[in-house]
Design a protein around this motif. Structure first.
Motif, PDB file in Angstrom:
ATOM      1  N   GLU A  19     -27.789   6.223 -61.703  1.00 46.09           N
ATOM      2  CA  GLU A  19     -27.720   5.060 -62.599  1.00 46.09           C
ATOM      3  C   GLU A  19     -26.423   4.314 -62.301  1.00 46.09           C
ATOM      4  O   GLU A  19     -25.333   4.800 -62.596  1.00 46.09           O
ATOM      5  CB  GLU A  19     -27.761   5.508 -64.058  1.00 46.09           C
ATOM      6  CG  GLU A  19     -29.082   6.141 -64.484  1.00 46.09           C
ATOM      7  CD  GLU A  19     -30.212   5.133 -64.551  1.00 46.09           C
ATOM      8  OE1 GLU A  19     -29.916   3.933 -64.741  1.00 46.09           O
ATOM      9  OE2 GLU A  19     -31.378   5.545 -64.405  1.00 46.09           O
ATOM     10  N   SER A  21     -24.245   0.355 -62.060  1.00 45.54           N
ATOM     11  CA  SER A  21     -24.076  -0.905 -62.778  1.00 45.54           C
ATOM     12  C   SER A  21     -23.337  -1.882 -61.878  1.00 45.54           C
ATOM     13  O   SER A  21     -22.712  -1.488 -60.883  1.00 45.54           O
ATOM     14  CB  SER A  21     -23.295  -0.678 -64.073  1.00 45.54           C
ATOM     15  OG  SER A  21     -22.006  -0.139 -63.782  1.00 45.54           O
ATOM     16  N   PRO A  22     -23.381  -3.166 -62.190  1.00 46.89           N
ATOM     17  CA  PRO A  22     -22.623  -4.143 -61.405  1.00 46.89           C
ATOM     18  C   PRO A  22     -21.116  -3.925 -61.564  1.00 46.89           C
ATOM     19  O   PRO A  22     -20.650  -3.387 -62.574  1.00 46.89           O
ATOM     20  CB  PRO A  22     -23.046  -5.486 -62.003  1.00 46.89           C
ATOM     21  CG  PRO A  22     -24.344  -5.213 -62.693  1.00 46.89           C
ATOM     22  CD  PRO A  22     -24.244  -3.805 -63.197  1.00 46.89           C
ATOM     23  N   THR A  24     -17.680  -5.072 -62.553  1.00 48.11           N
ATOM     24  CA  THR A  24     -17.181  -6.077 -63.497  1.00 48.11           C
ATOM     25  C   THR A  24     -15.676  -5.995 -63.719  1.00 48.11           C
ATOM     26  O   THR A  24     -15.112  -6.825 -64.437  1.00 48.11           O
ATOM     27  CB  THR A  24     -17.887  -5.935 -64.859  1.00 48.11           C
ATOM     28  OG1 THR A  24     -17.686  -4.606 -65.359  1.00 48.11           O
ATOM     29  CG2 THR A  24     -19.381  -6.220 -64.733  1.00 48.11           C
ATOM     30  N   GLU A  61     -30.179  -3.181 -54.781  1.00 48.93           N
ATOM     31  CA  GLU A  61     -30.208  -1.795 -55.220  1.00 48.93           C
ATOM     32  C   GLU A  61     -30.011  -0.895 -54.021  1.00 48.93           C
ATOM     33  O   GLU A  61     -30.197  -1.315 -52.876  1.00 48.93           O
ATOM     34  CB  GLU A  61     -31.535  -1.469 -55.911  1.00 48.93           C
ATOM     35  CG  GLU A  61     -32.741  -1.529 -54.975  1.00 48.93           C
ATOM     36  CD  GLU A  61     -34.025  -1.073 -55.634  1.00 48.93           C
ATOM     37  OE1 GLU A  61     -33.987  -0.609 -56.792  1.00 48.93           O
ATOM     38  OE2 GLU A  61     -35.076  -1.173 -54.979  1.00 48.93           O
ATOM     39  N   PHE A 203     -21.517   0.558 -56.819  1.00 46.02           N
ATOM     40  CA  PHE A 203     -21.941  -0.501 -57.728  1.00 46.02           C
ATOM     41  C   PHE A 203     -23.116  -1.243 -57.100  1.00 46.02           C
ATOM     42  O   PHE A 203     -23.083  -1.571 -55.905  1.00 46.02           O
ATOM     43  CB  PHE A 203     -20.793  -1.478 -58.011  1.00 46.02           C
ATOM     44  CG  PHE A 203     -19.592  -0.834 -58.650  1.00 46.02           C
ATOM     45  CD1 PHE A 203     -19.519  -0.721 -60.029  1.00 46.02           C
ATOM     46  CD2 PHE A 203     -18.555  -0.333 -57.873  1.00 46.02           C
ATOM     47  CE1 PHE A 203     -18.413  -0.110 -60.625  1.00 46.02           C
ATOM     48  CE2 PHE A 203     -17.447   0.274 -58.454  1.00 46.02           C
ATOM     49  CZ  PHE A 203     -17.384   0.384 -59.843  1.00 46.02           C
ATOM     50  N   GLN A 205     -26.294  -4.478 -57.700  1.00 41.72           N
ATOM     51  CA  GLN A 205     -26.430  -5.826 -58.262  1.00 41.72           C
ATOM     52  C   GLN A 205     -25.098  -6.574 -58.217  1.00 41.72           C
ATOM     53  O   GLN A 205     -24.740  -7.304 -59.136  1.00 41.72           O
ATOM     54  CB  GLN A 205     -26.959  -5.757 -59.704  1.00 41.72           C
ATOM     55  CG  GLN A 205     -28.236  -4.964 -59.877  1.00 41.72           C
ATOM     56  CD  GLN A 205     -29.384  -5.488 -59.034  1.00 41.72           C
ATOM     57  OE1 GLN A 205     -29.529  -6.704 -58.862  1.00 41.72           O
ATOM     58  NE2 GLN A 205     -30.220  -4.592 -58.498  1.00 41.72           N
ATOM     59  N   SER A 206     -24.380  -6.393 -57.106  1.00 49.22           N
ATOM     60  CA  SER A 206     -23.030  -6.965 -56.967  1.00 49.22           C
ATOM     61  C   SER A 206     -22.889  -7.679 -55.624  1.00 49.22           C
ATOM     62  O   SER A 206     -22.156  -7.216 -54.735  1.00 49.22           O
ATOM     63  CB  SER A 206     -21.974  -5.864 -57.100  1.00 49.22           C
ATOM     64  OG  SER A 206     -22.065  -5.207 -58.338  1.00 49.22           O
TER      65      SER A 206
END
Length: 423
Positions: A19, A21-22, A24, A61, A203, A205-206
């Protein structure tokens, strides 16, 4: 059909990835890697193992590009014949690359075992199947050159090949017992889990929107954050989008599409690749086929997915295996292969601390994994150069014309085969 993988068997059947995440928040690391495929993840894994602070940023992804769209053949060696490899690099450098990649399957299957990666590993070898006089001659050359270098390959006669494949359509096959098949998206996701376990940060979606050299360091920008790093690895290969777009001009992107049938019956599986090898042929417009653990037959060929490609694939399978009941495909997907002008993988040094990898020519599993390992050793100061060529690639002349040529050739071949059958 779009480049989205919603219809990919590999994406549908692979175990879940981590799992993520982008990105940030701003970070400072030793190395930032752009691209979450085999090469980027292998580089991150091996750097983290030696204590380097490393970050991977993936635009989509994990495994979205060529890694997750792969045929899944864990082959030894490069695309070129051994003598061609020596001619391109010189006997010493060519021999070193040949020997290193010859051990590629050992390394990949070793990582799978070490990190308990769930990717349907089957190590029963691969078959390079001969079609026509030219195909037989090619395999005879390859066999002689590989045998001279000590590779444990075997050139099968027509009857031996037909028995191993279950089809009378081939006049020979070069069997390589070192190789095998894997579920490529499962392998990519497993490498991601392994890299995280060793301490890397990942990471998704970046997409990277900018890169700038500030003194001796590099600043990489995504939408809402920045990463400062001593070294950068561009590991997008044929999926060089966003600011990496200029790297595309250094290779020719070739479309390759695959289709997976519904699970075959037990009687059909007894006759089709009963030894569970993976296969590709010697045709100019290459095709491949293999089985997965659920008994699906996965058939692939050069060119984009579409009605003509699908019709050709169905007819081709019926020609290969007349005993098959009606061929029904459950999954359709396509990807891109990066062909460099010399058909060799390259580790380019674009600037001090800025590296780019490209040109696997359809041999991404073992090549990408070993490229990542050697690149990590280079960045960690454990070696002075990689076994892979490190010259900087120039832009390919008439690149778009060459891309169109491959696509039109595939389209024409499929149309001709289909017309021949219908006629």
């Amino acid at each position: 059909m779009s480049e989205l993988m919603c219809d990919s068997l590999w994406r549908a059947s692979a175990p879940k990835g981590p799992e993520l995440s982008p990105l940030t928040e701003d970070l400072e690391v030793d190395v930032v890697i752009i691209g979450g495929g085999f090469t980027g993840l292998s580089t991150a894994l091996h750097l983290a193992k030696v204590g380097k602070k490393v970050v991977v940023v993936e635009a989509k992804e994990i495994g979205f590009g060529g890694s997750g769209r792969n045929v899944g053949l864990a082959n030894a060696g490069v695309w070129l014949e051994p003598n061609q490899l020596d001619a391109a690099l010189g006997r010493e450098a060519g021999g070193a690359l040949y020997d290193m990649l010859g051990k590629g399957p050992d390394y990949v299957y070793g990582l799978i075992e070490q990190y308990q990666i769930e990717c349907e590993p089957v190590r029963k070898g691969t078959l390079h199947a001969g079609v026509g006089k030219q195909g037989l001659a090619q395999l005879q050359r390859r066999y002689q050159q590989m045998a001279e270098r000590g590779s444990p390959v075997k050139l099968l006669t027509a009857s031996e090949a037909q028995q191993r494949i279950g089809s009378k359509s081939f006049n020979s096959a070069l069997f390589d017992p070192r190789a095998g098949t894997i579920q490529p998206m499962g392998y990519a996701r497993g490498l991601a889990h392994a890299a995280l376990k060793e301490g890397a940060q990942l990471f998704d979606q970046s997409p990277v929107v900018g890169i700038e050299k500030l003194g001796s360091r590099w600043q990489i920008c995504v939408a809402n954050a920045k990463v400062m790093a001593d070294q950068v690895v561009l590991a997008a290969n044929a999926y060089a989008d966003f600011f990496l777009k200029p790297q595309e001009r250094k290779f020719v992107p070739i479309s390759y599409s695959q289709m997976a049938t519904k699970p075959l019956s037990a009687s059909e599986l007894e006759r089709i690749l009963p030894g569970k090898e993976g296969l590709w042929d010697t045709c100019m417009v290459m095709s491949s086929f293999r089985l997965d653990n659920q008994g699906r037959l996965i058939f692939g060929g050069m060119g984009n997915t579409g009605t003509m490609h699908t019709d050709w694939a169905k007819q081709r399978l019926k020609d290969l295996y007349p005993f098959l009941s009606k061929v029904e495909f459950e999954y359709f997907w396509s990807g891109k292969i990066a062909y460099s002008d010399d058909h060799l993988p390259h580790c380019q040094v674009l600037d001090q601390g800025l590296f780019s990898v490209s040109g696997y020519s359809g041999r991404g599993i073992c090549t990408g994994t070993l490229m990542g390992k050697e690149l990590a050793e280079l960045l960690a100061g454990q070696r002075s150069q990689t076994t892979f060529p490190m010259d900087t690639l120039g832009e390919i002349s008439m690149r778009e014309m060459k891309r169109v040529f491959y696509e039109v050739s595939a389209h024409t071949y499929h149309y001709g085969q289909r017309t021949h059958v219908l006629g």
